[in-house]
Design a protein around this motif. Structure first.
Motif, PDB file in Angstrom:
ATOM      1  N   ARG A  35       0.821  -1.218   0.000  1.00 32.75           N
ATOM      2  CA  ARG A  35       0.000   0.000   0.000  1.00 32.75           C
ATOM      3  C   ARG A  35       0.852   1.264   0.000  1.00 32.75           C
ATOM      4  NH1 ARG A  35      -2.916  -0.455   5.757  1.00 32.75           N
ATOM      5  NH2 ARG A  35      -1.455  -2.039   6.320  1.00 32.75           N
ATOM      6  N   VAL A  36       2.026   1.214   0.617  1.00 32.70           N
ATOM      7  CA  VAL A  36       2.924   2.377   0.593  1.00 32.70           C
ATOM      8  C   VAL A  36       3.410   2.616  -0.836  1.00 32.70           C
ATOM      9  CG1 VAL A  36       5.124   3.283   1.417  1.00 32.70           C
ATOM     10  CG2 VAL A  36       3.606   2.092   2.986  1.00 32.70           C
ATOM     11  N   THR A  37       3.747   1.547  -1.529  1.00 33.71           N
ATOM     12  CA  THR A  37       4.185   1.671  -2.922  1.00 33.71           C
ATOM     13  C   THR A  37       3.067   2.215  -3.790  1.00 33.71           C
ATOM     14  OG1 THR A  37       5.653  -0.213  -2.596  1.00 33.71           O
ATOM     15  CG2 THR A  37       5.194   0.425  -4.854  1.00 33.71           C
ATOM     16  N   VAL A  38       1.848   1.725  -3.567  1.00 33.89           N
ATOM     17  CA  VAL A  38       0.699   2.204  -4.338  1.00 33.89           C
ATOM     18  C   VAL A  38       0.437   3.674  -4.044  1.00 33.89           C
ATOM     19  CG1 VAL A  38      -1.805   1.978  -4.601  1.00 33.89           C
ATOM     20  CG2 VAL A  38      -0.360  -0.058  -4.600  1.00 33.89           C
ATOM     21  N   LEU A  39       0.512   4.064  -2.778  1.00 28.21           N
ATOM     22  CA  LEU A  39       0.295   5.474  -2.435  1.00 28.21           C
ATOM     23  C   LEU A  39       1.342   6.377  -3.065  1.00 28.21           C
ATOM     24  CD1 LEU A  39      -0.784   5.327   1.303  1.00 28.21           C
ATOM     25  CD2 LEU A  39      -2.145   6.120  -0.623  1.00 28.21           C
ATOM     26  N   TYR A  40       2.606   5.949  -3.045  1.00 31.89           N
ATOM     27  CA  TYR A  40       3.646   6.747  -3.693  1.00 31.89           C
ATOM     28  C   TYR A  40       3.416   6.826  -5.209  1.00 31.89           C
ATOM     29  CZ  TYR A  40       6.731   7.498   0.301  1.00 31.89           C
ATOM     30  OH  TYR A  40       7.276   7.935   1.487  1.00 31.89           O
ATOM     31  N   SER A  41       2.967   5.734  -5.814  1.00 30.95           N
ATOM     32  CA  SER A  41       2.710   5.740  -7.256  1.00 30.95           C
ATOM     33  C   SER A  41       1.557   6.668  -7.614  1.00 30.95           C
ATOM     34  CB  SER A  41       2.396   4.321  -7.739  1.00 30.95           C
ATOM     35  OG  SER A  41       3.476   3.474  -7.503  1.00 30.95           O
ATOM     36  N   VAL A  42       0.484   6.602  -6.841  1.00 34.45           N
ATOM     37  CA  VAL A  42      -0.656   7.493  -7.089  1.00 34.45           C
ATOM     38  C   VAL A  42      -0.246   8.940  -6.844  1.00 34.45           C
ATOM     39  CG1 VAL A  42      -2.971   8.099  -6.288  1.00 34.45           C
ATOM     40  CG2 VAL A  42      -2.359   5.709  -6.613  1.00 34.45           C
ATOM     41  N   SER A  43       0.554   9.165  -5.832  1.00 33.38           N
ATOM     42  CA  SER A  43       1.033  10.514  -5.540  1.00 33.38           C
ATOM     43  C   SER A  43       1.866  11.068  -6.696  1.00 33.38           C
ATOM     44  CB  SER A  43       1.862  10.501  -4.260  1.00 33.38           C
ATOM     45  OG  SER A  43       2.472  11.734  -4.048  1.00 33.38           O
ATOM     46  N   ALA A  44       2.763  10.255  -7.217  1.00 27.90           N
ATOM     47  CA  ALA A  44       3.585  10.706  -8.344  1.00 27.90           C
ATOM     48  C   ALA A  44       2.742  10.963  -9.582  1.00 27.90           C
ATOM     49  CB  ALA A  44       4.659   9.662  -8.646  1.00 27.90           C
ATOM     50  N   THR A  45       1.750  10.110  -9.822  1.00 29.72           N
ATOM     51  CA  THR A  45       0.868  10.309 -10.977  1.00 29.72           C
ATOM     52  C   THR A  45       0.073  11.592 -10.836  1.00 29.72           C
ATOM     53  OG1 THR A  45       0.697   7.917 -11.239  1.00 29.72           O
ATOM     54  CG2 THR A  45      -0.958   9.253 -12.351  1.00 29.72           C
ATOM     55  N   CYS A  46      -0.476  11.845  -9.657  1.00 31.13           N
ATOM     56  CA  CYS A  46      -1.215  13.088  -9.421  1.00 31.13           C
ATOM     57  C   CYS A  46      -0.318  14.306  -9.608  1.00 31.13           C
ATOM     58  CB  CYS A  46      -1.812  13.103  -8.017  1.00 31.13           C
ATOM     59  SG  CYS A  46      -3.255  12.080  -7.807  1.00 31.13           S
ATOM     60  N   ALA A  47       0.914  14.207  -9.133  1.00 34.65           N
ATOM     61  CA  ALA A  47       1.841  15.338  -9.268  1.00 34.65           C
ATOM     62  C   ALA A  47       2.152  15.625 -10.732  1.00 34.65           C
ATOM     63  CB  ALA A  47       3.121  15.053  -8.497  1.00 34.65           C
ATOM     64  N   VAL A  48       2.397  14.585 -11.505  1.00 35.73           N
ATOM     65  CA  VAL A  48       2.729  14.788 -12.926  1.00 35.73           C
ATOM     66  C   VAL A  48       1.536  15.372 -13.672  1.00 35.73           C
ATOM     67  CG1 VAL A  48       3.247  13.573 -15.078  1.00 35.73           C
ATOM     68  CG2 VAL A  48       4.542  13.061 -13.021  1.00 35.73           C
ATOM     69  N   ILE A  49       0.358  14.814 -13.467  1.00 40.77           N
ATOM     70  CA  ILE A  49      -0.836  15.336 -14.147  1.00 40.77           C
ATOM     71  C   ILE A  49      -1.123  16.759 -13.687  1.00 40.77           C
ATOM     72  CG2 ILE A  49      -3.336  15.046 -14.389  1.00 40.77           C
ATOM     73  CD1 ILE A  49      -2.853  12.019 -14.272  1.00 40.77           C
ATOM     74  N   GLY A  50      -0.949  17.016 -12.402  1.00 40.71           N
ATOM     75  CA  GLY A  50      -1.177  18.363 -11.887  1.00 40.71           C
ATOM     76  C   GLY A  50      -0.231  19.391 -12.490  1.00 40.71           C
ATOM     77  N   VAL A  51       1.038  19.032 -12.592  1.00 40.16           N
ATOM     78  CA  VAL A  51       2.007  19.967 -13.188  1.00 40.16           C
ATOM     79  C   VAL A  51       1.686  20.199 -14.666  1.00 40.16           C
ATOM     80  CG1 VAL A  51       4.430  20.217 -13.854  1.00 40.16           C
ATOM     81  CG2 VAL A  51       3.835  19.550 -11.530  1.00 40.16           C
ATOM     82  N   LEU A  52       1.333  19.136 -15.375  1.00 34.31           N
ATOM     83  CA  LEU A  52       0.988  19.300 -16.791  1.00 34.31           C
ATOM     84  C   LEU A  52      -0.245  20.175 -16.970  1.00 34.31           C
ATOM     85  CD1 LEU A  52       1.650  15.712 -18.180  1.00 34.31           C
ATOM     86  CD2 LEU A  52       2.996  17.778 -18.585  1.00 34.31           C
ATOM     87  N   LEU A  53      -1.255  19.998 -16.125  1.00 39.23           N
ATOM     88  CA  LEU A  53      -2.445  20.848 -16.215  1.00 39.23           C
ATOM     89  C   LEU A  53      -2.127  22.289 -15.845  1.00 39.23           C
ATOM     90  CD1 LEU A  53      -5.257  18.592 -14.765  1.00 39.23           C
ATOM     91  CD2 LEU A  53      -5.081  19.477 -17.079  1.00 39.23           C
ATOM     92  N   TRP A  54      -1.266  22.465 -14.840  1.00 45.03           N
ATOM     93  CA  TRP A  54      -0.897  23.817 -14.452  1.00 45.03           C
ATOM     94  C   TRP A  54      -0.159  24.527 -15.588  1.00 45.03           C
ATOM     95  CZ3 TRP A  54       3.793  26.370 -13.632  1.00 45.03           C
ATOM     96  CH2 TRP A  54       3.692  27.610 -13.015  1.00 45.03           C
ATOM     97  N   VAL A  55       0.772  23.822 -16.215  1.00 43.75           N
ATOM     98  CA  VAL A  55       1.513  24.411 -17.339  1.00 43.75           C
ATOM     99  C   VAL A  55       0.561  24.706 -18.494  1.00 43.75           C
ATOM    100  CG1 VAL A  55       3.239  23.897 -19.119  1.00 43.75           C
ATOM    101  CG2 VAL A  55       3.738  23.433 -16.723  1.00 43.75           C
ATOM    102  N   ARG A  56      -0.358  23.771 -18.769  1.00 41.05           N
ATOM    103  CA  ARG A  56      -1.334  23.985 -19.846  1.00 41.05           C
ATOM    104  C   ARG A  56      -2.189  25.219 -19.569  1.00 41.05           C
ATOM    105  NH1 ARG A  56      -6.782  20.692 -20.916  1.00 41.05           N
ATOM    106  NH2 ARG A  56      -7.394  21.761 -22.808  1.00 41.05           N
ATOM    107  N   GLY A  57      -2.623  25.379 -18.328  1.00 38.61           N
ATOM    108  CA  GLY A  57      -3.460  26.527 -17.987  1.00 38.61           C
ATOM    109  C   GLY A  57      -2.705  27.837 -18.001  1.00 38.61           C
ATOM    110  N   ARG A  58      -1.441  27.814 -17.623  1.00 39.95           N
ATOM    111  CA  ARG A  58      -0.655  29.048 -17.558  1.00 39.95           C
ATOM    112  C   ARG A  58      -0.138  29.518 -18.913  1.00 39.95           C
ATOM    113  NH1 ARG A  58      -1.276  32.271 -13.333  1.00 39.95           N
ATOM    114  NH2 ARG A  58      -1.434  31.017 -11.482  1.00 39.95           N
ATOM    115  N   PHE A  59       0.277  28.580 -19.728  1.00 43.39           N
ATOM    116  CA  PHE A  59       0.987  28.966 -20.943  1.00 43.39           C
ATOM    117  C   PHE A  59       0.239  28.642 -22.229  1.00 43.39           C
ATOM    118  CE2 PHE A  59       4.313  28.107 -17.736  1.00 43.39           C
ATOM    119  CZ  PHE A  59       4.779  29.403 -17.621  1.00 43.39           C
ATOM    120  N   SER A  60      -1.057  28.405 -22.145  1.00 40.60           N
ATOM    121  CA  SER A  60      -1.807  28.107 -23.364  1.00 40.60           C
ATOM    122  C   SER A  60      -2.044  29.401 -24.137  1.00 40.60           C
ATOM    123  CB  SER A  60      -3.129  27.427 -23.029  1.00 40.60           C
ATOM    124  OG  SER A  60      -3.950  28.303 -22.295  1.00 40.60           O
ATOM    125  N   SER A  61      -2.027  29.274 -25.411  1.00 38.92           N
ATOM    126  CA  SER A  61      -2.272  30.426 -26.267  1.00 38.92           C
ATOM    127  C   SER A  61      -3.530  30.172 -27.078  1.00 38.92           C
ATOM    128  CB  SER A  61      -1.084  30.659 -27.206  1.00 38.92           C
ATOM    129  OG  SER A  61      -0.923  29.530 -28.035  1.00 38.92           O
TER     130      SER A  61
END
Length: 88
Positions: A8-34
């Motif tokens: 479960r610790v491995t799964v939580l870290y994996s979900v955490s990393a996935t959320c972080a990557v998707i979150g950063v990509l959405l943040w970049v998309r929202g900030r720098f979209s033209s």
């Protein structure tokens, strides 16, 4: 000797990393979209265009949703760390 971390610790870290990557990509998309470029009657599909479909809802922008996902990712990482410390 400490035991290896639970699944479960491995799964939580994996979900955490996935959320972080998707979150950063959405943040970049929202900030720098033209806005889309239009050549005569042709919409340039090779350029980055914003989607007509909302990511979450019309009231939550992609950059705000990205920040929410990054916060969730940090929270999940803390929970996973607490699980691993408690096991050790």
């Amino acid at each position: 000797m400490s035991r290896p971390p639970a699944r479960r610790v491995t799964v939580l870290y994996s979900v955490s990393a996935t959320c972080a990557v998707i979150g950063v990509l959405l943040w970049v998309r929202g900030r720098f979209s033209s806005p889309p470029r239009v050549y005569a009657d042709y919409l340039a599909s090779d350029a980055y265009t914003t989607s007509a479909w909302p990511v979450w809802s019309r009231s939550v922008t992609p950059d705000r949703l990205g920040l929410y996902l990054v916060v969730v990712a940090v929270g999940l990482a803390v929970v996973a760390w607490l699980f691993s410390v408690r096991r050790g």
